[in-house]
Design a protein around this motif. Sequence first.
Motif, PDB file in Angstrom:
ATOM      1  N   LYS A  18       0.840  -1.208   0.000  1.00 45.43           N
ATOM      2  CA  LYS A  18       0.000   0.000   0.000  1.00 45.43           C
ATOM      3  C   LYS A  18       0.873   1.256   0.000  1.00 45.43           C
ATOM      4  N   ARG A  19       1.808   1.341   0.922  1.00 53.80           N
ATOM      5  CA  ARG A  19       2.602   2.557   1.109  1.00 53.80           C
ATOM      6  C   ARG A  19       3.541   2.846  -0.056  1.00 53.80           C
ATOM      7  N   TYR A  20       4.272   1.835  -0.522  1.00 52.35           N
ATOM      8  CA  TYR A  20       5.343   2.075  -1.485  1.00 52.35           C
ATOM      9  C   TYR A  20       4.977   1.782  -2.947  1.00 52.35           C
ATOM     10  N   LEU A  21       3.873   1.079  -3.162  1.00 46.24           N
ATOM     11  CA  LEU A  21       3.486   0.752  -4.534  1.00 46.24           C
ATOM     12  C   LEU A  21       2.152   1.407  -4.898  1.00 46.24           C
ATOM     13  N   ILE A  22       1.087   1.024  -4.227  1.00 46.48           N
ATOM     14  CA  ILE A  22      -0.248   1.511  -4.576  1.00 46.48           C
ATOM     15  C   ILE A  22      -0.338   3.026  -4.437  1.00 46.48           C
ATOM     16  N   ASP A  23       0.090   3.568  -3.297  1.00 47.59           N
ATOM     17  CA  ASP A  23       0.011   5.017  -3.094  1.00 47.59           C
ATOM     18  C   ASP A  23       0.836   5.771  -4.130  1.00 47.59           C
ATOM     19  N   LYS A  24       2.012   5.240  -4.486  1.00 45.46           N
ATOM     20  CA  LYS A  24       2.875   5.890  -5.491  1.00 45.46           C
ATOM     21  C   LYS A  24       2.226   5.859  -6.872  1.00 45.46           C
ATOM     22  N   VAL A  25       1.623   4.733  -7.223  1.00 37.16           N
ATOM     23  CA  VAL A  25       0.954   4.639  -8.520  1.00 37.16           C
ATOM     24  C   VAL A  25      -0.229   5.608  -8.551  1.00 37.16           C
ATOM     25  N   LYS A  26      -1.033   5.623  -7.491  1.00 35.12           N
ATOM     26  CA  LYS A  26      -2.186   6.525  -7.452  1.00 35.12           C
ATOM     27  C   LYS A  26      -1.759   7.985  -7.547  1.00 35.12           C
ATOM     28  N   GLU A  27      -0.657   8.345  -6.896  1.00 39.92           N
ATOM     29  CA  GLU A  27      -0.148   9.722  -6.960  1.00 39.92           C
ATOM     30  C   GLU A  27       0.253  10.110  -8.381  1.00 39.92           C
ATOM     31  N   GLY A  28       0.760   9.155  -9.141  1.00 37.45           N
ATOM     32  CA  GLY A  28       1.284   9.436 -10.475  1.00 37.45           C
ATOM     33  C   GLY A  28       0.279   9.360 -11.606  1.00 37.45           C
ATOM     34  N   VAL A  29      -0.960   8.993 -11.301  1.00 41.50           N
ATOM     35  CA  VAL A  29      -1.972   8.813 -12.342  1.00 41.50           C
ATOM     36  C   VAL A  29      -3.011   9.918 -12.238  1.00 41.50           C
ATOM     37  N   LYS A  30      -3.348  10.501 -13.374  1.00 39.20           N
ATOM     38  CA  LYS A  30      -4.335  11.577 -13.388  1.00 39.20           C
ATOM     39  C   LYS A  30      -5.769  11.054 -13.466  1.00 39.20           C
ATOM     40  N   SER A  31      -5.940   9.849 -13.980  1.00 38.47           N
ATOM     41  CA  SER A  31      -7.280   9.276 -14.102  1.00 38.47           C
ATOM     42  C   SER A  31      -7.522   8.269 -12.973  1.00 38.47           C
ATOM     43  N   ASN A  32      -8.773   7.835 -12.868  1.00 35.68           N
ATOM     44  CA  ASN A  32      -9.109   6.823 -11.869  1.00 35.68           C
ATOM     45  C   ASN A  32      -8.646   5.455 -12.344  1.00 35.68           C
ATOM     46  N   LEU A  33      -8.125   4.690 -11.426  1.00 40.02           N
ATOM     47  CA  LEU A  33      -7.699   3.327 -11.733  1.00 40.02           C
ATOM     48  C   LEU A  33      -8.697   2.349 -11.142  1.00 40.02           C
ATOM     49  N   ASP A  34      -8.901   1.255 -11.823  1.00 45.80           N
ATOM     50  CA  ASP A  34      -9.735   0.167 -11.309  1.00 45.80           C
ATOM     51  C   ASP A  34      -8.773  -0.898 -10.796  1.00 45.80           C
ATOM     52  N   ILE A  35      -8.343  -0.759  -9.535  1.00 43.04           N
ATOM     53  CA  ILE A  35      -7.334  -1.646  -8.959  1.00 43.04           C
ATOM     54  C   ILE A  35      -8.022  -2.785  -8.218  1.00 43.04           C
ATOM     55  N   ARG A  36      -7.554  -3.995  -8.498  1.00 42.28           N
ATOM     56  CA  ARG A  36      -8.064  -5.190  -7.818  1.00 42.28           C
ATOM     57  C   ARG A  36      -6.909  -5.885  -7.112  1.00 42.28           C
ATOM     58  N   PHE A  37      -7.201  -6.485  -5.963  1.00 43.93           N
ATOM     59  CA  PHE A  37      -6.202  -7.195  -5.165  1.00 43.93           C
ATOM     60  C   PHE A  37      -6.621  -8.654  -5.072  1.00 43.93           C
ATOM     61  N   ILE A  38      -5.678  -9.540  -5.413  1.00 46.87           N
ATOM     62  CA  ILE A  38      -5.972 -10.970  -5.456  1.00 46.87           C
ATOM     63  C   ILE A  38      -5.072 -11.685  -4.441  1.00 46.87           C
ATOM     64  N   SER A  39      -5.663 -12.585  -3.675  1.00 49.42           N
ATOM     65  CA  SER A  39      -4.915 -13.336  -2.666  1.00 49.42           C
ATOM     66  C   SER A  39      -4.185 -14.517  -3.297  1.00 49.42           C
ATOM     67  N   GLU A  40      -3.401 -15.207  -2.468  1.00 43.91           N
ATOM     68  CA  GLU A  40      -2.651 -16.386  -2.939  1.00 43.91           C
ATOM     69  C   GLU A  40      -3.567 -17.485  -3.466  1.00 43.91           C
ATOM     70  N   ASP A  41      -4.802 -17.564  -2.927  1.00 43.33           N
ATOM     71  CA  ASP A  41      -5.729 -18.608  -3.388  1.00 43.33           C
ATOM     72  C   ASP A  41      -6.644 -18.133  -4.521  1.00 43.33           C
ATOM     73  N   GLY A  42      -6.365 -16.951  -5.086  1.00 42.94           N
ATOM     74  CA  GLY A  42      -7.098 -16.471  -6.248  1.00 42.94           C
ATOM     75  C   GLY A  42      -8.355 -15.677  -5.947  1.00 42.94           C
ATOM     76  N   GLU A  43      -8.630 -15.425  -4.682  1.00 44.13           N
ATOM     77  CA  GLU A  43      -9.824 -14.665  -4.297  1.00 44.13           C
ATOM     78  C   GLU A  43      -9.520 -13.174  -4.279  1.00 44.13           C
ATOM     79  N   GLU A  44     -10.497 -12.365  -4.677  1.00 42.01           N
ATOM     80  CA  GLU A  44     -10.348 -10.919  -4.604  1.00 42.01           C
ATOM     81  C   GLU A  44     -10.484 -10.487  -3.141  1.00 42.01           C
ATOM     82  N   VAL A  45      -9.551  -9.646  -2.692  1.00 38.07           N
ATOM     83  CA  VAL A  45      -9.544  -9.198  -1.293  1.00 38.07           C
ATOM     84  C   VAL A  45      -9.433  -7.679  -1.244  1.00 38.07           C
ATOM     85  N   ASN A  46      -9.667  -7.140  -0.075  1.00 35.41           N
ATOM     86  CA  ASN A  46      -9.528  -5.721   0.192  1.00 35.41           C
ATOM     87  C   ASN A  46      -8.077  -5.419   0.536  1.00 35.41           C
TER      88      ASN A  46
END
Length: 181
Positions: A18-46
């Motif tokens: 969250k701190r070093y990847l997601i926040d940095k990507v969000k800071e650098g993008v002017k448009s909204n991103l549709d970001i999804r997070f997937i767990s080790e077992d393939g389930e979408e997580v928060n």
Amino acid sequence: MSEKYKEYCMDFNNEELKRYLIDKVKEGVKSNLDIRFISEDGEEVNLNSDIKIETIVFDGKNENLFISFEKIHTSIFFFNHEIMFIDENSKGTYTSSDVYNNVVYEGNMREMTHAQMLQIFAEIILCLIDATDVCVIQSDIPKNKKYKKYNYYEPYMFTINVTNNHIIEEIRIYENIIINY
């Protein structure tokens, strides 16, 4: 070689992601991103879940741009291409078929902190967001560059040409990878 890591050098926790990847990507993008997070077992997580994140998708259901964390290597996937960041303690076990047709980063991952690694991943992802086409060119390493040769595969230089709708063109260099976008 640094001894920062006793075992896996790319075993990131969700807070680091969250701190070093997601926040940095969000800071650098002017448009909204549709970001999804997937767990080790393939389930979408928060993102704030206690369940470990293995894959982050940056373009929703399209899945043309995503990053996957495997502890001994991290891969960024885009337009049917893959950039592999391999723990140098494991590079000797990878074969030419493991890396065939993939971009392989030849820098030393073990000498970086998690923040530094994730910063590089964020920068590369930002180069690829909004891409409409990508061309990867593989070439031999120039004689003035020295990268370690491994038992089962040779290092190469890679140029990634990204087509997008941006007015300003930029170039980023990461060891043996050049990105024009």
